[in-house]
Design a protein around this motif. Sequence first.
Motif, mmCIF file in Angstrom:
data_model
loop_
_atom_site.group_PDB
_atom_site.id
_atom_site.type_symbol
_atom_site.label_atom_id
_atom_site.label_comp_id
_atom_site.label_asym_id
_atom_site.label_seq_id
_atom_site.Cartn_x
_atom_site.Cartn_y
_atom_site.Cartn_z
ATOM 1 N N LEU A 119 0.826 -1.211 0.000
ATOM 2 C CA LEU A 119 0.000 0.000 0.000
ATOM 3 C C LEU A 119 0.862 1.263 0.000
ATOM 4 O O LEU A 119 0.460 2.284 -0.578
ATOM 5 N N ASP A 120 2.042 1.206 0.592
ATOM 6 C CA ASP A 120 2.963 2.344 0.539
ATOM 7 C C ASP A 120 3.432 2.570 -0.904
ATOM 8 O O ASP A 120 3.519 3.706 -1.371
ATOM 9 N N GLN A 121 3.738 1.480 -1.593
ATOM 10 C CA GLN A 121 4.150 1.616 -3.002
ATOM 11 C C GLN A 121 2.985 2.133 -3.830
ATOM 12 O O GLN A 121 3.161 2.986 -4.693
ATOM 13 N N ASN A 122 1.812 1.615 -3.576
ATOM 14 C CA ASN A 122 0.631 2.062 -4.311
ATOM 15 C C ASN A 122 0.423 3.569 -4.119
ATOM 16 O O ASN A 122 0.140 4.291 -5.073
ATOM 17 N N ASP A 123 0.572 4.041 -2.880
ATOM 18 C CA ASP A 123 0.449 5.473 -2.599
ATOM 19 C C ASP A 123 1.558 6.276 -3.290
ATOM 20 O O ASP A 123 1.332 7.396 -3.740
ATOM 21 N N PHE A 124 2.737 5.701 -3.378
ATOM 22 C CA PHE A 124 3.879 6.356 -4.017
ATOM 23 C C PHE A 124 3.603 6.644 -5.494
ATOM 24 O O PHE A 124 4.177 7.582 -6.067
ATOM 25 N N LEU A 125 2.728 5.864 -6.099
ATOM 26 C CA LEU A 125 2.419 6.079 -7.515
ATOM 27 C C LEU A 125 1.839 7.467 -7.759
ATOM 28 O O LEU A 125 2.001 8.023 -8.852
ATOM 29 N N ASP A 126 1.177 8.057 -6.760
ATOM 30 C CA ASP A 126 0.702 9.443 -6.891
ATOM 31 C C ASP A 126 1.891 10.394 -7.051
ATOM 32 O O ASP A 126 1.868 11.292 -7.894
ATOM 33 N N ASP A 127 2.937 10.180 -6.253
ATOM 34 C CA ASP A 127 4.152 10.996 -6.376
ATOM 35 C C ASP A 127 4.814 10.767 -7.741
ATOM 36 O O ASP A 127 5.307 11.709 -8.363
ATOM 37 N N ALA A 128 4.810 9.524 -8.185
ATOM 38 C CA ALA A 128 5.407 9.191 -9.483
ATOM 39 C C ALA A 128 4.630 9.863 -10.621
ATOM 40 O O ALA A 128 5.239 10.393 -11.559
ATOM 41 N N ASP A 129 3.309 9.865 -10.525
ATOM 42 C CA ASP A 129 2.493 10.539 -11.547
ATOM 43 C C ASP A 129 2.743 12.044 -11.542
ATOM 44 O O ASP A 129 2.808 12.676 -12.597
ATOM 45 N N PHE A 130 2.879 12.629 -10.351
ATOM 46 C CA PHE A 130 3.195 14.052 -10.242
ATOM 47 C C PHE A 130 4.534 14.333 -10.926
ATOM 48 O O PHE A 130 4.687 15.323 -11.649
ATOM 49 N N LEU A 131 5.506 13.443 -10.705
ATOM 50 C CA LEU A 131 6.821 13.589 -11.325
ATOM 51 C C LEU A 131 6.717 13.501 -12.849
ATOM 52 O O LEU A 131 7.324 14.307 -13.561
ATOM 53 N N LEU A 132 5.935 12.554 -13.349
ATOM 54 C CA LEU A 132 5.734 12.452 -14.800
ATOM 55 C C LEU A 132 5.195 13.764 -15.360
ATOM 56 O O LEU A 132 5.658 14.238 -16.408
ATOM 57 N N ASN A 133 4.224 14.352 -14.682
ATOM 58 C CA ASN A 133 3.659 15.626 -15.129
ATOM 59 C C ASN A 133 4.701 16.739 -15.084
ATOM 60 O O ASN A 133 4.813 17.533 -16.021
ATOM 61 N N ARG A 134 5.450 16.804 -14.003
ATOM 62 C CA ARG A 134 6.465 17.852 -13.845
ATOM 63 C C ARG A 134 7.533 17.771 -14.939
ATOM 64 O O ARG A 134 8.033 18.785 -15.420
ATOM 65 N N LEU A 135 7.849 16.550 -15.354
ATOM 66 C CA LEU A 135 8.878 16.341 -16.383
ATOM 67 C C LEU A 135 8.298 16.361 -17.802
ATOM 68 O O LEU A 135 9.014 16.092 -18.765
ATOM 69 N N ASP A 136 7.000 16.665 -17.911
ATOM 70 C CA ASP A 136 6.299 16.635 -19.211
ATOM 71 C C ASP A 136 6.412 15.266 -19.887
ATOM 72 O O ASP A 136 6.568 15.182 -21.105
ATOM 73 N N LEU A 137 6.334 14.220 -19.084
ATOM 74 C CA LEU A 137 6.402 12.856 -19.613
ATOM 75 C C LEU A 137 5.063 12.128 -19.534
ATOM 76 O O LEU A 137 4.973 10.967 -19.917
ATOM 77 N N ASP A 138 4.040 12.809 -19.040
ATOM 78 C CA ASP A 138 2.706 12.206 -19.008
ATOM 79 C C ASP A 138 2.265 11.980 -20.454
ATOM 80 O O ASP A 138 2.348 12.882 -21.287
ATOM 81 N N GLY A 139 1.858 10.759 -20.755
ATOM 82 C CA GLY A 139 1.504 10.415 -22.128
ATOM 83 C C GLY A 139 2.691 9.921 -22.935
ATOM 84 O O GLY A 139 2.534 9.482 -24.066
ATOM 85 N N ILE A 140 3.889 9.994 -22.349
ATOM 86 C CA ILE A 140 5.095 9.510 -23.024
ATOM 87 C C ILE A 140 5.624 8.258 -22.330
ATOM 88 O O ILE A 140 6.003 7.287 -22.974
ATOM 89 N N ILE A 141 5.639 8.307 -20.990
ATOM 90 C CA ILE A 141 6.069 7.152 -20.198
ATOM 91 C C ILE A 141 4.991 6.851 -19.163
ATOM 92 O O ILE A 141 4.391 7.758 -18.597
ATOM 93 N N GLN A 142 4.755 5.581 -18.956
ATOM 94 C CA GLN A 142 3.777 5.113 -17.969
ATOM 95 C C GLN A 142 4.523 4.295 -16.917
ATOM 96 O O GLN A 142 5.523 3.646 -17.231
#
Length: 185
Positions: free
Chosen positions: A90-113
């Motif tokens: 569940l900690d890793q699952n919650d971490f995915l929110d941080d990972a998604d935020f990072l993808l957005n910050r790096l403009d990688l949303d839609g490029i890397i999943q």
Amino acid sequence: MSTERALTNEEEILFKTKEWVLKSVIGLNLCPFAKPTYQANTIRYIVSGSKTKKDLLIHLESELQFLKETDPLVTETTLLIHPYVLEIFLDQNDFLDDADFLLNRLDLDGIIQIANFHPQFQFAGKNIDDITNFVGRSPFPILHLLREDNISRIVDSHPNIDSIYENNRKTMRKLGYDGWKKLGL
């Protein structure tokens, strides 16, 4: 005295992860698209020494940048193995929110999943001991970095992409706990 040297911790982690990919992901055909990537030797396996979420996020950023800048013919996908942090699913699952935020910050949303695998992986609504959870169970916590364009090609080329999930559930039920143990994973 044996002349064989003992594996270092990192070597053992890599060995067990590669064995899981070969025996489970490919061997059970849980991901019908993994075999060509494996055969092309374009899977990057990285063991993170991170011991905190913050350090893992920094390592994840580095790996996302690496994947973005690397030719897919050299590295198609990355398995970021992090055995020392997010040891609870569940900690890793919650971490995915941080990972998604990072993808957005790096403009990688839609490029890397980012997909996750974990020794305690559990589908929502399933009991912890449901054998179908083993589809997502890996020997160590893993963040799988996938290129979106590759996923799109796969989805477009597969006659019934939704059948993979049901086929995996059937495979795991047929295999059962004894079959999983026999895999030695």
